[in-house]
Design an enzyme around this catalytic site. Structure first.
Site, mmCIF file in Angstrom:
data_model
loop_
_atom_site.group_PDB
_atom_site.id
_atom_site.type_symbol
_atom_site.label_atom_id
_atom_site.label_comp_id
_atom_site.label_asym_id
_atom_site.label_seq_id
_atom_site.Cartn_x
_atom_site.Cartn_y
_atom_site.Cartn_z
ATOM 1 N N GLN A 44 37.175 40.664 27.565
ATOM 2 C CA GLN A 44 36.007 40.588 27.956
ATOM 3 C C GLN A 44 36.249 39.693 29.458
ATOM 4 O OE1 GLN A 44 32.603 39.202 25.847
ATOM 5 N NE2 GLN A 44 32.431 37.272 26.751
ATOM 6 N N SER A 90 35.797 22.009 66.006
ATOM 7 C CA SER A 90 36.311 20.927 65.165
ATOM 8 C C SER A 90 35.316 19.794 65.165
ATOM 9 C CB SER A 90 37.416 20.167 65.573
ATOM 10 O OG SER A 90 37.535 18.857 65.093
ATOM 11 N N ASN A 115 32.651 49.010 22.561
ATOM 12 C CA ASN A 115 33.988 49.065 23.162
ATOM 13 C C ASN A 115 34.109 50.415 24.030
ATOM 14 O OD1 ASN A 115 34.449 47.017 21.506
ATOM 15 N ND2 ASN A 115 35.582 47.923 19.856
ATOM 16 N N ASN A 132 39.231 26.736 66.515
ATOM 17 C CA ASN A 132 39.956 26.908 65.174
ATOM 18 C C ASN A 132 39.894 28.487 64.873
ATOM 19 O OD1 ASN A 132 40.929 24.391 65.283
ATOM 20 N ND2 ASN A 132 39.249 23.803 63.948
ATOM 21 N N GLU A 136 42.283 32.414 58.891
ATOM 22 C CA GLU A 136 42.874 31.516 57.943
ATOM 23 C C GLU A 136 42.304 31.700 56.692
ATOM 24 O OE1 GLU A 136 43.168 27.197 59.507
ATOM 25 O OE2 GLU A 136 41.848 28.240 60.993
ATOM 26 N N LYS A 162 39.028 21.447 70.386
ATOM 27 C CA LYS A 162 39.514 22.584 69.334
ATOM 28 C C LYS A 162 38.733 23.950 69.228
ATOM 29 C CE LYS A 162 42.371 22.019 66.357
ATOM 30 N NZ LYS A 162 42.198 21.439 65.167
ATOM 31 N N HIS A 192 63.062 36.787 62.340
ATOM 32 C CA HIS A 192 63.168 35.413 62.173
ATOM 33 C C HIS A 192 62.276 34.516 62.896
ATOM 34 C CE1 HIS A 192 67.106 36.689 60.119
ATOM 35 N NE2 HIS A 192 67.086 37.469 61.232
ATOM 36 N N SER A 201 28.769 37.227 28.264
ATOM 37 C CA SER A 201 29.600 37.410 29.348
ATOM 38 C C SER A 201 28.390 37.915 30.348
ATOM 39 C CB SER A 201 30.605 38.668 29.156
ATOM 40 O OG SER A 201 29.784 39.591 28.380
HETATM 41 N N1 ARG Z 1 31.042 41.926 26.313
HETATM 42 C C1 ARG Z 1 31.884 42.972 25.693
HETATM 43 C C2 ARG Z 1 33.282 43.060 27.004
HETATM 44 O O1 ARG Z 1 32.956 42.796 27.964
HETATM 45 C C3 ARG Z 1 31.750 44.446 25.435
HETATM 46 C C4 ARG Z 1 32.557 44.636 24.334
HETATM 47 C C5 ARG Z 1 32.186 43.893 23.231
HETATM 48 N N2 ARG Z 1 32.877 44.606 22.076
HETATM 49 C C6 ARG Z 1 32.794 43.804 20.907
HETATM 50 N N3 ARG Z 1 33.118 44.595 19.834
HETATM 51 N N4 ARG Z 1 32.241 42.519 20.918
HETATM 52 O O2 ARG Z 1 34.370 43.220 26.601
#
Ligand code: ARG
Length: 460
Positions: free
Chosen positions: A328, A283, A116, A291, A296, A289, A162, A28
């Site tokens: 995650q 355009s 966590n 726009n 939008e 045009k 309406h 991540s």
């Molecule tokens: N990258 C994880 C998340 O965004 C962090 C927590 C990961 N915890 C684990 N037990 N793998 O949720």
């Protein structure tokens, strides 16, 4: 950088390193690297507490803190980069680099902590800033509406139901309607902020920790109003994200309605306003045009924010307690919703600040289409006619006008009198748009007196 070269952190119980594709799938870091400041400040507060409570030696705590501060400087200056790093997430990135810098003592930082509760903390630190940033932008946008209402105070346009012309209203009244929508959006975010502003750190993996930590000390260092009460709930909870994004989805929804109105109003068929060049585009094929792309896109972005809300809600639905790696996936929609709404607000504000309103055009259609018919009925009511009967008579008046292709003010006194003997000269005043607007003087109504009051209240 290939992962196979180095064995990742926390791999003691495994024989082989993680599969490369699996690492790419599960990392991540490209998303959560933007939490690096929050991750470091959370770690600084944690390690200060570990030292102060005697859980790790004070010298180690100080060394770790110095190392973290150095990392912070290196990331800030662009010397330490996230691209190509082999880490699973921002937490492992910081920990690995800290270890490279200060050696094995870095391993003491994670005492009495889990990723966590760490990620829960990082997100709450992020959210506190992000909510404030959106609230600031909401205030600026509200100010733009106030200024536009003030500057166009005398303008009258048709009010619609309406999408049919209903009754004439002040443009200021219409603009202020958005002010109040944004006010509720601001308040919803404020309420969410109260539930975000709670320290999760110390829940550890899920059950708390065996070490004598001082969570209130950490809360104080990081400026949290409260400490969470239940460690299981703390690492499983994503309500605060969902409700924040829910509040954002309403901001986006309100802006999408504004977008739709400005798109309509700027079409030549309406001609009520002209978006500034800075917020319009041409355009590639049709030279004439102009726009309203800005609004939008603002209208379109609302779909995306609702998608973010939907993603978060669906992600958490049915998950067993407590932390599950699914969670995650929460960061991408969370960041996207905040980024999108912030940008939409900035654009909408710019548009409101620079749009010019065509008062003549608005007024020319405000009274047309029998928009003051209700005023004719009210006129009769004031002469003692029951409203239902007045409604019938006015319907007949409208029919006569429609058949002869005229507006209410085109009828002669004789024609009025033929329709009902109780009409006299003063009916000509009643069918004028200014008279119609001024007459709607009930609290919250569109009369200039009421709208002026509203404007003054809004300013406070
Ligand atoms: N990258 C994880 C998340 O965004 C962090 C927590 C990961 N915890 C684990 N037990 N793998 O949720």
């Amino acid at each position: 950088m290939s992962n196979s070269a180095s064995k990742p952190l926390w791999s003691g119980r495994f024989d082989t390193a993680i599969d490369d594709a699996m690492l790419r799938f599960s990392t991540s870091l490209p998303i959560d690297c933007r939490l690096w400041r929050h991750d470091i400040s959370g770690s600084l507060a944690h390690v200060e507490m570990l030292g102060a409570c005697g859980i790790i030696p004070a010298e180690d705590a100080a060394q770790i803190a110095r190392g973290l501060e150095e990392l912070q400087g290196e990331i800030e200056r662009g010397e330490l980069r996230f691209e190509g790093a082999p880490d699973e997430d921002i937490h492992s990135f910081i920990e690995r680099n800290l270890t490279l810098k200060i050696g094995p003592v870095a391993g003491k930082l994670h005492t009495a902590r889990s990723r966590n509760d760490q990620i829960a903390l990082d997100v709450r630190l992020y959210l506190r800033e992000a909510i404030r940033a959106v609230q600031t932008e909401i205030r600026a946008t509200q100010t733009a509406f106030l200024e536009a209402a003030d500057a166009n105070f005398t303008a009258i346009l048709p009010g619609y139901t309406h999408l049919q012309r209903a009754q004439p209203v002040l443009l200021a009244h219409h603009l202020l309607a958005y002010f109040w929508m944004l006010q509720r959006d601001f308040e919803r975010l404020e309420s969410a902020f109260g539930r975000v502003d709670v320290l999760p750190l110390g829940a550890a993996a899920l059950a708390g920790t065996t070490f004598p930590i001082d969570r209130h000390r950490v809360a104080k260092t990081l400026g949290f109003a409260r400490v969470s009460e239940n460690s299981l709930d703390t690492v499983a909870d994503r309500d605060h994200m969902i409700e924040s994004v829910s509040a954002l989805s309403l901001v986006a929804l309100h802006l999408s309605r504004l977008g739709e109105e400005l798109v309509l109003w700027s079409a030549p068929e309406f001609g009520f306003c002209r978006l500034d060049d800075r917020y319009s585009t041409g355009s590639s094929i049709m030279p004439q045009k102009r726009n309203p792309d800005s609004m939008e896109i603002v209208r379109g972005k609302a779909a995306r924010v609702l998608g973010d809300f939907n993603a978060l809600w669906t992600l958490v639905k049915g998950l067993p307690l407590t932390y599950n790696r699914d969670l995650q996936e929460d960061k991408e929609p969370l960041f996207d919703a905040f980024d999108t709404v912030l940008a939409s607000l900035q654009i909408a504000r710019g548009v409101i600040e620079t749009t010019t309103f065509n008062h003549e055009k608005m007024k020319s259609v405000a009274g047309g289409g029998f928009a003051t018919a209700t005023d004719v009925a009210d006129y009769l009511v004031r002469k003692g006619v029951p409203f239902r009967e007045a409604h019938e008579i006015t319907g007949a008046v409208v029919r006569v006008c429609e058949k002869s292709g005229r507006e209410l003010w085109d009828l002669s006194l004789e024609e009025w009198k033929n329709l009902d003997a109780r009409f006299d000269e003063s009916v000509f005043e009643a069918v004028k748009v200014e008279g119609s607007v001024a007459g709607r003087n009930s609290y919250g109504g569109t009369s200039p007196t009421r709208v002026r009051e509203q404007l003054e209240l809004a300013k406070t």
